[in-house]
Structures are given as structure tokens and as C-alpha cells.
Design a protein around this motif. Sequence first.
Motif, mmCIF file in Angstrom:
data_model
loop_
_atom_site.group_PDB
_atom_site.id
_atom_site.type_symbol
_atom_site.label_atom_id
_atom_site.label_comp_id
_atom_site.label_asym_id
_atom_site.label_seq_id
_atom_site.Cartn_x
_atom_site.Cartn_y
_atom_site.Cartn_z
ATOM 1 N N UNK A 80 0.882 -1.245 0.008
ATOM 2 C CA UNK A 80 -0.045 0.016 0.072
ATOM 3 C C UNK A 80 0.872 1.302 -0.153
ATOM 4 N N UNK A 81 0.595 2.213 -0.836
ATOM 5 C CA UNK A 81 1.235 3.617 -0.802
ATOM 6 C C UNK A 81 0.249 4.729 -0.403
ATOM 7 N N UNK A 82 0.140 4.995 1.055
ATOM 8 C CA UNK A 82 -0.774 5.927 1.210
ATOM 9 C C UNK A 82 -0.754 7.075 0.528
ATOM 10 N N UNK A 83 -2.013 7.858 0.473
ATOM 11 C CA UNK A 83 -2.031 9.199 -0.140
ATOM 12 C C UNK A 83 -2.780 10.028 0.795
ATOM 13 N N UNK A 84 -2.381 10.607 1.770
ATOM 14 C CA UNK A 84 -3.024 11.236 2.703
ATOM 15 C C UNK A 84 -3.603 12.522 2.219
ATOM 16 N N UNK A 85 -5.360 12.880 2.266
ATOM 17 C CA UNK A 85 -5.834 13.895 1.866
ATOM 18 C C UNK A 85 -5.191 15.267 2.272
ATOM 19 N N UNK A 86 -4.810 15.266 3.424
ATOM 20 C CA UNK A 86 -3.936 16.605 3.977
ATOM 21 C C UNK A 86 -3.072 17.098 3.183
ATOM 22 N N UNK A 87 -2.172 16.228 2.587
ATOM 23 C CA UNK A 87 -1.139 16.421 1.728
ATOM 24 C C UNK A 87 -1.162 16.285 0.477
ATOM 25 N N UNK A 88 -1.771 15.142 -0.026
ATOM 26 C CA UNK A 88 -2.195 14.888 -1.470
ATOM 27 C C UNK A 88 -0.810 14.408 -1.922
ATOM 28 N N UNK A 89 0.351 13.883 -1.310
ATOM 29 C CA UNK A 89 1.316 13.357 -1.592
ATOM 30 C C UNK A 89 1.359 11.770 -1.364
ATOM 31 N N UNK A 90 2.002 10.934 -2.101
ATOM 32 C CA UNK A 90 2.027 9.288 -1.953
ATOM 33 C C UNK A 90 3.303 9.342 -1.016
ATOM 34 N N UNK A 91 3.049 8.656 -0.066
ATOM 35 C CA UNK A 91 4.037 8.157 0.939
ATOM 36 C C UNK A 91 4.645 6.925 0.647
ATOM 37 N N UNK A 92 6.099 6.951 0.590
ATOM 38 C CA UNK A 92 6.768 5.602 0.302
ATOM 39 C C UNK A 92 7.237 4.718 1.307
ATOM 40 N N UNK A 93 7.407 5.536 2.671
ATOM 41 C CA UNK A 93 7.933 4.892 3.735
ATOM 42 C C UNK A 93 7.688 3.472 4.205
ATOM 43 N N UNK A 94 6.023 3.399 3.781
ATOM 44 C CA UNK A 94 5.621 1.898 4.368
ATOM 45 C C UNK A 94 6.196 1.086 3.591
ATOM 46 N N UNK A 95 6.078 1.319 2.157
ATOM 47 C CA UNK A 95 6.774 0.337 1.262
ATOM 48 C C UNK A 95 8.145 0.158 1.352
ATOM 49 N N UNK A 96 8.943 1.102 1.503
ATOM 50 C CA UNK A 96 10.138 1.060 1.971
ATOM 51 C C UNK A 96 10.504 -0.021 3.165
ATOM 52 N N UNK A 97 9.861 0.353 4.113
ATOM 53 C CA UNK A 97 9.947 -0.579 5.442
ATOM 54 C C UNK A 97 9.813 -1.991 4.991
ATOM 55 N N UNK A 98 8.478 -2.267 4.272
ATOM 56 C CA UNK A 98 7.981 -3.793 4.095
ATOM 57 C C UNK A 98 8.908 -4.348 3.278
ATOM 58 N N UNK A 99 9.702 -3.789 2.296
ATOM 59 C CA UNK A 99 10.489 -4.531 1.276
ATOM 60 C C UNK A 99 11.800 -4.573 2.050
ATOM 61 N N UNK A 100 12.253 -3.715 2.941
ATOM 62 C CA UNK A 100 13.522 -3.950 3.822
ATOM 63 C C UNK A 100 13.509 -5.057 4.513
ATOM 64 N N UNK A 101 12.118 -5.133 5.422
ATOM 65 C CA UNK A 101 11.975 -6.338 5.862
ATOM 66 C C UNK A 101 11.729 -7.804 5.298
ATOM 67 N N UNK A 102 11.358 -7.738 4.092
ATOM 68 C CA UNK A 102 11.324 -8.741 3.077
ATOM 69 C C UNK A 102 12.758 -9.243 2.783
ATOM 70 N N UNK A 103 13.822 -8.119 2.260
ATOM 71 C CA UNK A 103 14.736 -8.540 2.093
ATOM 72 C C UNK A 103 15.799 -9.131 3.195
ATOM 73 N N UNK A 104 15.288 -8.627 4.322
ATOM 74 C CA UNK A 104 16.092 -8.987 5.522
ATOM 75 C C UNK A 104 15.809 -10.250 5.832
ATOM 76 N N UNK A 105 14.848 -10.786 5.361
ATOM 77 C CA UNK A 105 14.278 -12.316 5.510
ATOM 78 C C UNK A 105 14.699 -13.281 4.487
ATOM 79 N N UNK A 106 15.619 -12.654 3.602
ATOM 80 C CA UNK A 106 16.106 -13.556 2.398
ATOM 81 C C UNK A 106 15.390 -13.426 1.027
ATOM 82 N N UNK A 107 14.241 -12.628 0.920
ATOM 83 C CA UNK A 107 13.781 -12.633 -0.309
ATOM 84 C C UNK A 107 13.775 -10.940 -0.920
ATOM 85 N N UNK A 108 14.142 -11.200 -2.274
ATOM 86 C CA UNK A 108 14.244 -9.826 -2.973
ATOM 87 C C UNK A 108 13.207 -9.669 -4.097
#
Length: 604
Positions: A182-210
Amino acid sequence: MKYILVTGGVISGVGKGVISSSFGAILKCCGIEVTMIKIDPYINLDAGTFSPYEHGEVYVLDDGGEVDLDLGNYERFLNITLHKDNNITTGKIYLSVIEKERRGDYLGKTVQVVPHITDAIQEWVEKEAQKPVSENGKTPEVCIIELGGIVGDIESMAFVEAFRQFQFRVKRENFCVAHVSLVPQPKTTGESKTKPTQSSVRELRGLGLSPDIIVCRSERPIEDGVKEKISNFCHVAPQQIISVPDLPSVYEVPVFIENHGMADFLSERLNLGITPLPPRRKYMMQWIELGDKIRHLKYEIVVAIVGKYTRLEDSYTSVTKALHHAGNKIGYKVNITFIEASNLEKSMLADDPASYHNAWRELCLCHCVVVPGGFGKRGVEGKIEAVRWCRENDKPFLGICLGFQAAVIEFSRNVLKLEDAHSTEVNEDTKNPVVIDMPEHTTGNMGGTMRLGKRTTVFKQSNCKIKKLYGNRDRIEERHRHRYEVNPAYIDKLEKSGLKFVGIDEHQERMEILELDNHPYFVAVQFHPEYMSRPVSPSPPFLGLILAARDRLKSYIARGCKLSPREPQSDYYDTDEDLEDDTLKKLTIENDTDSSAYSSSSLS
């Protein structure tokens, strides 16, 4: 064998099931045989004992497997027949390992998560990937595996570790990972937030899957700059990041994803040999045409679903899909109104009069009614009241499972004048048990003890609407999920009074289909026809319901169950102002409850 693992990040219910199905649909359009596996990390052996409020509806397969609703998506998108072992749970894996340990298969070794549980997962996947799922009997070439939940869930750790090992077991050129985030898009700012995706991919890579592909789910399309940012932090090329915003229909997703060159990428990444690809317009034509048709539905119809689990629309996913399939076929957009069955009961008039009157108003304003299945006492009287109203007011009606039993109870009470007629599921002491339990399916256990899976129904009568809708076949096969049946002692009385049981099981023991003659459409079935409805091949009982609601059923049957070449029909209504009933002129639909709308809430 090639494998595609689909994982999820940030939140569950983000759309992994539809994304996985869309990958399969694209590959199948390219001539590749595909099979699907869904992994649910819960400890339950299967979904059979779940409340619909837990994970949505329980989907039933041909072999009687009670599985996650995502397998319904797989079957609808790919037009394949899956097996109960295509749904893997933690409970199934641990049970298989414990049974091996009890037999002494491990020769005295200490049984551990690694390697025994992880090996069992890999062996299960390899075994199921080889089973044919199409009518041609061919062995699949690609197996798509959806891992339920999100990366980081403690329940899914063993599965993630198993696939970390599995990528080396089958070699990298045969294994691909797609991560849906999920890439959240808060209505207050209107911009796409990438941090959640970065964190989930980092965790996936840390578990050995890219991940090889990142599918970004969002309300609106994300910009190229956002893709580049995700690319920089997630080690995935920008062209391998796909933005999938909310779309009007889930059936537009395969075309939307393929517009990003998914077939080319998968062919190259997994060496599938899909070259040269034909013009995209040709091999994706069925999906393009379906999406275009759904987008341009001009006419509307309102269907009331009188159910027991209306707080969660996923509780009736297959029913709503089947209604949309039927509506799409004849050119109607189906708007669904969910009515809580309990609110139709007379007791609600004193407890909550507002809910009571609102429920009855919604029922009166609909074009047709579906009373679906369910279990337990709550809401049964409300379903019976809905059936009575449909019968007495010539409102097109379709009853399914418990809806079939409710129709029998209602007719017994109000036509045969057996005032205390009921089901023993609700009232064990009733003097007129017109619906009783099946002894062979009453074992004391709850899971897997019902009459389940595909079974044959034989038509007793030839001159009935439902047989004609099924193409005048003498017998049909549909999927079942029930523990109660019509009491044989009351069948003669019911039929002599006008309730015709036109379909029975092949052993001539159980009633399967009932129908009223002097009614526009009063049909109820003991089986679940919604499970076998497909986007381009709607279920006959649902198609008959929609046709009857628009007074087109008689002409449809007269033409040999063929639609008129004139689309739309000349007597279709253009707007609410054209509706014949003055009360329907006032109807406004504030929220389009089309369950096929591609949103995070409807794609779990």
C-alpha cells in the motif's frame, strides 16, 4: 516448473488475491497453463469453521474443500478447477508433520521448524503445482503462490523461510517474487508516502527474499518521481514498479497490469518463451471487452440481499459476483442493497422501529431479492418474512441454501397453515419439523462434516423455468454446503399445495430445487450456484433472477434462452424517472455497493 510468489506489505486486504489472479489471467491469455496456491498462516485446518466476519465467505470447491475466498477469485479469473490442497494452512502443515513423527518417519530425530516444517511446505507446493486444474488435463507450467497476511507477521515466518530456501531449491531462473504494498495518499498533503513500502521491502529482503516486481496499491496513480524514489530504496528498477490505483472493476486489473508489459517481463524473467507476443489487443481481447462493457453499463437494477452477515460485504462475495456477472451479461449495472435479516422481524418494531422501517422500505424499493445461506438461529425469522413478501407480491426471488429452507418454512406456515413449522436447527421441539438435519452429517464435530462439494441434481419436471435456464439438461452439477434438508414426510403436502420440487438429488432422497408456477420468478436451491458463476458465463439461477426483475425472462426463454441481438432492449429504463413504480422514482443510491469495485476493502 516456474513459480511466482506474491507477498504483501503494510496492511492485509490490499489486493494480493486480485493481483495474483491477474498475473495468472495474463499468462493464460499467452497460452501458458497456470495453477494457483493460497497460503493462509492461521492454525485452522481449513476455513470451514470460520464466522464470515473473520475472513469473509467460506468458498467451497468441487472436492468439498472449504477454503479462503481468494480461491474463488482464482477460479473466476482463470476458469480453472482447484482442489482443497491448493489452500495451505499452518494447521495442515503441522498436522502432516506430526502424523509423520507419530509413524516414526523421522527415525528418532528432533522435529523442528527448520528443516522439517519448512521442508513440508516446499514439498507440498511442489506436489500441488504438478496437479492439472484445467479441463484439458495438462500439467501446469507456472504456479502462482499467494502468501496471506503481510511480511513480518509472526504466523507467516515459517513460510517466508521456506520460500527463502525454495528459491535455491528450484533455482533463481524459475522463481520470481512480486510484492504488493500500500502507498498511502493522505488527503491533508495529497502526496504519496513511500516509507511504508520501503519498510516492508526492507523487512522482506532482511528475511532473504528480494522482490522482482513491486505492485503499489493506492487510491490514485502514483507519479514517476515516486516510482524512482521507491526504486532507489528498494533495489528494484523503476520499470518493475507498477502503480495499480482503484479501478471501477476488478476485471480491468489484468489489462491494466499488462499495459505495463507484464507478459514481456515474466517471459524474460522466467524464460517462458512467450515470443514473439501477438499485439496486446488480440490476446487480451476477452478482458478488454469485459472491462469496456462494465464501464459502459447504462442501465441499473437494485438487488436486495437479505442476509445475516451484512456488516461485512465480503461475507457474500461470490453471491455479489454472480449477480454482477448476470447483470453484465444483459447490460445492467447491479446495485446491491444489503438488508440485515433481523431488522425485518416484528420484534424489531418495538426494539428499534427506525431500523425496522428502513429495512422494509429498502426491501420494497428493490427490483428483486436474494436470500442467501447462513447458519444458526439469528435472523431466520427475518428471512422467512422476506420470502413471504416476495411470494405474496410477485417479487422475483432467489433462495440459496438456508434461503431454500426458509422458503419451505414460509410456505408451510402460510399456505399449509402449519403455524409452528420450522427447522430443527432453530427449534428442536417444533411439532412440524419441515426442515431436519441429515443424520450422516451430524457427528458432533463442526469442521468438514457437512454435505460438501459438487453433487448431481436431477430434474423431475421438464416444464419449469429453472431447467430451461440450465439449457434443458436432465441433470446438473453444483456445489453444496449444508447440514439440513427438507423433511421427506412433508413433501407430498407441499407439492399438492403448489410448491413444486423440480430438482432432486440422484438418489431421489433430497430436495434440491423448488419453484412456484404462478409467479414471475420464485426459485430456491439447496446448493450454492454462486460458486460456479464466471464473468462471461453467469450462473443460470442468477441470470433468471435479473431477467425476471426486468420482465425479460419470458421472452428470453421463448427465444431458447438466447439474448435478443438488440442491445439494450427497447423497454429497458434509461433513468430512475422512467421507472414504472412511482416509489422507485424517489430512490437514491448514496453509496454504490458494487462489491467488484477495486478498493482495498473488497480485495482481501
